[in-house]
Design a protein around this motif. Structure first.
Motif, mmCIF file in Angstrom:
data_model
loop_
_atom_site.group_PDB
_atom_site.id
_atom_site.type_symbol
_atom_site.label_atom_id
_atom_site.label_comp_id
_atom_site.label_asym_id
_atom_site.label_seq_id
_atom_site.Cartn_x
_atom_site.Cartn_y
_atom_site.Cartn_z
ATOM 1 N N HIS A 144 36.204 12.650 6.717
ATOM 2 C CA HIS A 144 36.373 13.812 6.117
ATOM 3 C C HIS A 144 35.216 14.626 6.031
ATOM 4 O O HIS A 144 35.354 15.964 5.510
ATOM 5 N N VAL A 145 33.900 14.286 5.973
ATOM 6 C CA VAL A 145 32.861 15.296 5.793
ATOM 7 C C VAL A 145 31.937 15.586 6.940
ATOM 8 O O VAL A 145 31.750 16.484 7.307
ATOM 9 N N GLY A 146 32.154 14.582 7.839
ATOM 10 C CA GLY A 146 31.316 14.849 9.227
ATOM 11 C C GLY A 146 29.825 15.003 9.128
ATOM 12 O O GLY A 146 29.258 13.890 8.492
ATOM 13 N N ALA A 147 29.316 15.642 9.999
ATOM 14 C CA ALA A 147 27.535 15.553 9.814
ATOM 15 C C ALA A 147 26.889 16.414 8.878
ATOM 16 O O ALA A 147 27.303 17.238 8.221
ATOM 17 N N PHE A 197 24.040 7.281 4.855
ATOM 18 C CA PHE A 197 23.512 7.044 3.603
ATOM 19 C C PHE A 197 24.120 5.511 3.162
ATOM 20 O O PHE A 197 23.508 4.672 2.670
ATOM 21 N N THR A 198 25.621 5.502 3.335
ATOM 22 C CA THR A 198 26.294 4.278 2.984
ATOM 23 C C THR A 198 25.798 3.083 3.680
ATOM 24 O O THR A 198 25.837 1.912 3.200
ATOM 25 N N ALA A 199 25.612 3.630 5.094
ATOM 26 C CA ALA A 199 25.298 2.361 6.061
ATOM 27 C C ALA A 199 23.933 1.815 5.825
ATOM 28 O O ALA A 199 23.788 0.484 5.734
ATOM 29 N N THR A 243 20.018 16.118 11.655
ATOM 30 C CA THR A 243 21.558 15.972 10.996
ATOM 31 C C THR A 243 22.020 14.161 11.645
ATOM 32 O O THR A 243 21.582 13.911 12.329
ATOM 33 N N ALA A 244 23.144 14.024 10.857
ATOM 34 C CA ALA A 244 23.811 12.731 11.061
ATOM 35 C C ALA A 244 24.969 12.613 10.346
ATOM 36 O O ALA A 244 25.411 13.209 9.493
ATOM 37 N N HIS A 287 22.587 11.492 20.649
ATOM 38 C CA HIS A 287 21.919 12.859 20.054
ATOM 39 C C HIS A 287 21.767 12.664 18.452
ATOM 40 O O HIS A 287 20.720 13.142 17.967
ATOM 41 N N PHE A 288 22.412 11.968 17.621
ATOM 42 C CA PHE A 288 22.245 11.664 16.337
ATOM 43 C C PHE A 288 21.288 10.703 15.977
ATOM 44 O O PHE A 288 21.202 10.437 14.778
#
Length: 213
Positions: free
Chosen positions: A40-43, A57-59, A51-52, A183-184
Motif C-alpha cells: 500500500h505504500v511502495g517505495a 524498515f520492518t524487515a 529509495t527502497a 535496483h533497490f
C-alpha cells in the motif's frame, strides 16, 4: 508466557518473561506490517538520495527482534517464530510477492541465527578464529591464546554481526525473486543497516546503565 531458556547473562537478566513474550509478538507482527507497507505504500526515501520498498524498515526490525527473542526465549522458540513468520509471509503477501517474501524471510532469519549463535557464545574475534582454524595454522595459534570476552560485549557484537549478514541476504533474495532486479539494493541495505545501528546503540546504552558501578 514464554519460559526463558536462552543465555542468562547481560540483557536477558533484565527482561521478564512478559518482555520475552512482547518481543516474540512484535517479531511476528513485523511480517504483516511489512506486507501491508510494500502493498500500500511502495517505495520511500531512506537517506542519501536512495529509495527502497517501505517494508525495508520492518524487515530490518525483524532481524533485531529475532536476536532478542533468541536471547530471552532460546533457540527452539526462535525456530517456531521463524516457521510462523515464513507461513505468514507467504499467506499475507500479494500473490506476486508471496514466494519471494517467504523465501527471503526464512533464509535471512536462519542465516541471522547461524551467525548470532556462535558470536553470542564466543565473541566475534573468537568465532572468526574458529572458522579459520581448520584452514590456517596461524589462526589455530591465535585461538590457543584467545581469552573469553565479557558477555555484555558479546551480545552487541552478535546483534551487529548477524544483522549485517542477514540484511544483505534478505535484500538480495527478495529483490531478485520479487522484481528480478537489484535496483533497490543500496537503499535496502542502507535502511536495514540504520535499523541495526539504532538497535546496537540502544543495547549498548542499556548495557552501560546496568553495568556495576
Amino acid at each position: 508466557m514464554l519460559k526463558i531458556t536462552g543465555p542468562s547473562a547481560g540483557l536477558s537478566r533484565a527482561l521478564s518473561a512478559s518482555a520475552a513474550a512482547a518481543a516474540y509478538v512484535l517479531y511476528i507482527a513485523t511480517i504483516p506490517a511489512a506486507n501491508l507497507l510494500i502493498t500500500h505504500v511502495g517505495a520511500v526515501g531512506v537517506g542519501f538520495g536512495l529509495t527502497a520498498p517501505a517494508a525495508v524498515f520492518t524487515a530490518g526490525l525483524a532481524l533485531v527482534l529475532r536476536d532478542l527473542v533468541h536471547e530471552v526465549a532460546g533457540r527452539a522458540a526462535v525456530l517456531v517464530a521463524i516457521a510462523a513468520g515464513t507461513l505468514l509471509s507467504y499467506l499475507l503477501a500479494d500473490p506476486g510477492l508471496a514466494l519471494a517474501s517467504a523465501v527471503a524471510f526464512a533464509v535471512a532469519e536462519l542465516v541471522d541465527m547461524a551467525v548470532y549463535t556462535p558470536v553470542r557464545k564466543h565473541g566475534l574475534r573468537k568465532t572468526l578464529l574458529l572458522a579459520c582454524a581448520r584452514f590456517s595454522r596461524r589462526a589455530r595459534r591465535a585461538l590457543a591464546g584467545e581469552s573469553q570476552r565479557p558477555a555484555r560485549g558479546r551480545l552487541v557484537a552478535a546483534v551487529a554481526a548477524s544483522n549485517a549478514v542477514g540484511l544483505v541476504v534478505d535484500s538480495l533474495l527478495f529483490l531478485s525473486l520479487a522484481f528480478g532486479s537489484l535496483h533497490f539494493l543500496p537503499g535496502q541495505v542502507l535502511a536495514k543497516a540504520e535499523m541495526t545501528l539504532a538497535a546496537v546503540v540502544v543495547l549498548h546504552l542499556i548495557g552501560m546503565r546496568r553495568r556495576p558501578a
